[in-house]
Design a protein around this motif. Structure first.
Motif, PDB file in Angstrom:
ATOM      1  N   PRO A 330       0.833  -1.212   0.000  1.00 31.41           N
ATOM      2  CA  PRO A 330       0.000   0.000   0.000  1.00 31.41           C
ATOM      3  C   PRO A 330       0.861   1.253   0.000  1.00 31.41           C
ATOM      4  N   SER A 331       0.339   2.291  -0.633  1.00 30.04           N
ATOM      5  CA  SER A 331       1.049   3.570  -0.629  1.00 30.04           C
ATOM      6  C   SER A 331       0.962   4.192   0.758  1.00 30.04           C
ATOM      7  N   ASP A 332       1.819   5.158   1.009  1.00 26.44           N
ATOM      8  CA  ASP A 332       1.773   5.868   2.290  1.00 26.44           C
ATOM      9  C   ASP A 332       0.411   6.530   2.485  1.00 26.44           C
ATOM     10  N   LYS A 333      -0.179   7.024   1.415  1.00 31.94           N
ATOM     11  CA  LYS A 333      -1.483   7.676   1.503  1.00 31.94           C
ATOM     12  C   LYS A 333      -2.562   6.675   1.886  1.00 31.94           C
ATOM     13  N   ASP A 334      -2.545   5.513   1.235  1.00 34.28           N
ATOM     14  CA  ASP A 334      -3.555   4.501   1.533  1.00 34.28           C
ATOM     15  C   ASP A 334      -3.422   3.999   2.974  1.00 34.28           C
ATOM     16  N   ALA A 340      -6.197   6.336   9.917  1.00 35.22           N
ATOM     17  CA  ALA A 340      -7.013   7.458  10.389  1.00 35.22           C
ATOM     18  C   ALA A 340      -8.463   7.014  10.599  1.00 35.22           C
ATOM     19  N   ILE A 341      -8.965   6.176   9.718  1.00 34.29           N
ATOM     20  CA  ILE A 341     -10.334   5.663   9.863  1.00 34.29           C
ATOM     21  C   ILE A 341     -10.457   4.864  11.151  1.00 34.29           C
ATOM     22  N   TRP A 342      -9.477   3.988  11.409  1.00 37.98           N
ATOM     23  CA  TRP A 342      -9.519   3.204  12.648  1.00 37.98           C
ATOM     24  C   TRP A 342      -9.418   4.113  13.864  1.00 37.98           C
ATOM     25  N   ASN A 486     -17.098   4.522   6.577  1.00 36.57           N
ATOM     26  CA  ASN A 486     -15.830   4.948   5.970  1.00 36.57           C
ATOM     27  C   ASN A 486     -14.879   3.778   5.787  1.00 36.57           C
ATOM     28  N   LEU A 487     -14.898   2.865   6.748  1.00 34.79           N
ATOM     29  CA  LEU A 487     -14.046   1.687   6.625  1.00 34.79           C
ATOM     30  C   LEU A 487     -14.518   0.805   5.464  1.00 34.79           C
ATOM     31  N   ARG A 488     -15.831   0.688   5.307  1.00 36.12           N
ATOM     32  CA  ARG A 488     -16.362  -0.081   4.173  1.00 36.12           C
ATOM     33  C   ARG A 488     -15.890   0.527   2.849  1.00 36.12           C
ATOM     34  N   GLN A 489     -15.939   1.840   2.736  1.00 38.04           N
ATOM     35  CA  GLN A 489     -15.526   2.493   1.492  1.00 38.04           C
ATOM     36  C   GLN A 489     -14.046   2.220   1.206  1.00 38.04           C
ATOM     37  N   TRP A 490     -13.215   2.230   2.267  1.00 40.14           N
ATOM     38  CA  TRP A 490     -11.781   1.957   2.072  1.00 40.14           C
ATOM     39  C   TRP A 490     -11.601   0.532   1.559  1.00 40.14           C
ATOM     40  N   TYR A 491     -12.260  -0.413   2.191  1.00 40.47           N
ATOM     41  CA  TYR A 491     -12.141  -1.807   1.750  1.00 40.47           C
ATOM     42  C   TYR A 491     -12.670  -1.979   0.329  1.00 40.47           C
TER      43      TYR A 491
END
Length: 505
Positions: A330-334, A340-342, A486-491
């Protein structure tokens, strides 16, 4: 290097040594048997193989076949006899290097093996002595550690009531613990072998992963937690004898009626699961100490399941599952977005009155004891990673089992039952509890995906991959909770369900 010598007064003693060594068998290592004809090499090899089989199977001498493999034993084993080997170049035709990858090798007449054939090597020299034999054992690599452990176990057991018990391999898990069943007539107990955990590499804040995640470093946690749970009226194994310094204990044998095995057999689990839920509801209503006495050995401190511990666990999906599933990192941004979400979700894990959570309260570690009464019918093992935290964690651990399917409808009924049992109790808010249940279900599934990928990629234990689709389904269901949007959107963007469940087994 480690070594010891033993006098074997008769054939039975030679066979007993073979069975004892089988307790430490592992694929990728070799046992070399040295001695003249009639010195007992085949007797020792036969008892070693039969112990791995768990029964007296036929074990013919491989004098003419040279190699005899046994692939259905607890550890696959290859019995090799090089006495009739012709020219040295014939050794390469036997395929021993390939066998070593998957089998424990036991070799008679090993003088023709390369000196560097395996770093994990045990050499046993047998010589006749009257009606008996002398055995000189020297181990290197993993076998050096095994010999030291066998010596420590023998020294420990001689001072207990189980000194003359027959020892039978019971279980070894993905960690650093081993168990043996001690059998003496109709009486049984369990030998717990939990040596001091070696520190892993520093990963963050100057600490190894185990320290940040609050994983037990030694057997002292088991001795303390089990004793307290038993005092509170639960069926944790009693401690019969212990030597904390060497990581050994003789504990109560709760039998073999494991929840996971019952579930895989298709047994009716309504009552056992309901009682397991009732036990968690009972634990949630008690005040639990932050430190507890280790029998004759000071105090064990129960640490808080804090944000650092939860963070290092969810990072496993980035460090291991992402590279395993996507062949990239994963990138640093990802990564930053994920963490941050957690961080925003962690308040869901807070609890005004933290209780003991066992973290391994699921089907492999629960035993059904129908002969007992009430909550004592639920036997609890593997308690060493107990921490103080939110009671929703262990409920999610039980109802979202990583190794066996728990029907969603059944899980929902049991969750409703838990809430009904806690309704009206001080500090219980059902809506907040259900949010915490979804949070911990997602947090735990995230961690497990990372752990199973690590076991497959780093340790070669690909059998864990078959559980990933199940864990992914649990994760997806938890992500449906409104607070986890938000966590769902990331996944969905980075590790969608379709990817998580399409990995090769």
């Amino acid at each position: 290097m480690a070594s010891f010598a033993r006098q074997l007064k008769d054939t039975e003693a030679t066979a007993a040594l073979g069975a004892e060594l089988a307790l430490m068998a592992r694929a990728g290592s070799v046992i070399c048997l040295h001695g003249e004809l009639g010195s007992g090499k085949t007797t020792l090899a036969r008892s070693f193989i039969q112990a791995l089989a768990g029964e007296e199977i036929e074990v013919p001498s491989p004098t003419f076949t040279l190699v005899q493999t046994y692939d259905t034993t607890r550890v696959p084993v290859a019995h090799i006899d090089l006495y009739r080997l012709g020219a040295p170049d014939e050794l390469g035709e036997l395929g021993l290097d390939e066998l070593l990858l998957t089998h424990q090798l036991i070799v008679e007449w090993p003088e023709r093996l390369r000196a560097d054939f395996s770093a994990d090597r045990l050499d046993i020299k047998l010589t006749t002595a009257g009606k008996g034999r002398n055995a000189e054992l020297a181990g290197s690599g993993a076998w050096a550690l095994a010999l030291k452990r066998l010596t420590a176990i023998a020294d420990f057991l001689k001072d207990t009531a189980w000194a003359k018990a027959r020892r039978v391999f019971l279980e070894g898990d993905a960690s650093f613990r081993r168990y043996e069943r001690l059998v003496m007539g109709k009486k049984t107990a369990v030998l717990m072998d939990m040596a001091e955990r070696p520190d892993g590499p520093i990963v963050k804040h100057g600490k190894p992963y185990s320290a940040i995640a609050h994983l037990a470093e030694n057997i002292k946690a088991v001795l303390a937690v089990n004793t307290c749970l038993e005092e509170q009226g639960y069926s944790a194994p009693k401690i019969f004898a212990a030597r904390a310094k060497t990581g050994l204990a003789v504990i109560e044998d709760l039998g073999s009626d494991v929840y996971g095995k019952k579930m895989l057999r298709g047994d009716d689990m309504t009552e056992p699961l309901e009682e397991a839920v009732r036990l968690l509801a009972d634990m949630a209503g008690k005040a639990w100490p932050q430190k507890v006495a280790i029998p004759d050995n000071g105090w064990h401190h129960i640490l808080a399941y804090d944000r650092d511990a939860m963070t290092i666990e969810v990072e496993l999906v980035l460090d291991w599952f992402w590279p395993f599933a996507k062949a990239s990192i994963p990138s640093d941004k990802d990564r930053a977005e994920f963490l941050a979400i957690w961080s925003d979700l962690f308040p869901l894990a807070e609890h005004d009155e933290p209780v003991w959570i066992l973290r391994d309260y699921h089907s492999p570690n629960l035993m059904w004891l129908p002969e007992r009464r009430g909550l004592k019918r639920v036997g609890i093992i593997d308690t060493q990673d107990c921490v103080l935290g939110h009671p929703a964690f262990d409920v999610a651990s039980l109802l979202q089992d990583a190794r066996v399917d728990v029907d969603f409808a059944l899980a929902d009924r049991l969750l409703d039952k838990y809430c009904a049992l806690r309704e009206g109790k001080p500090g219980f808010d059902e809506a907040a509890f259900r949010s915490a249940y979804a949070f911990f279900g997602a947090q735990r599934a995230t961690k497990i995906l990372g752990i199973f990928a690590r076991l497959a990629k780093r340790d070669g234990k690909r059998g864990y991959l078959r559980h990933m689709p199940r864990v992914s389904r649990y994760l997806e269901r938890n992500l449906g909770h409104p607070r986890l949007g938000n966590l769902r959107q990331w996944y969905d963007r980075h590790l969608p369900q379709s990817l998580r469940e399409s990995l090769p087994q």
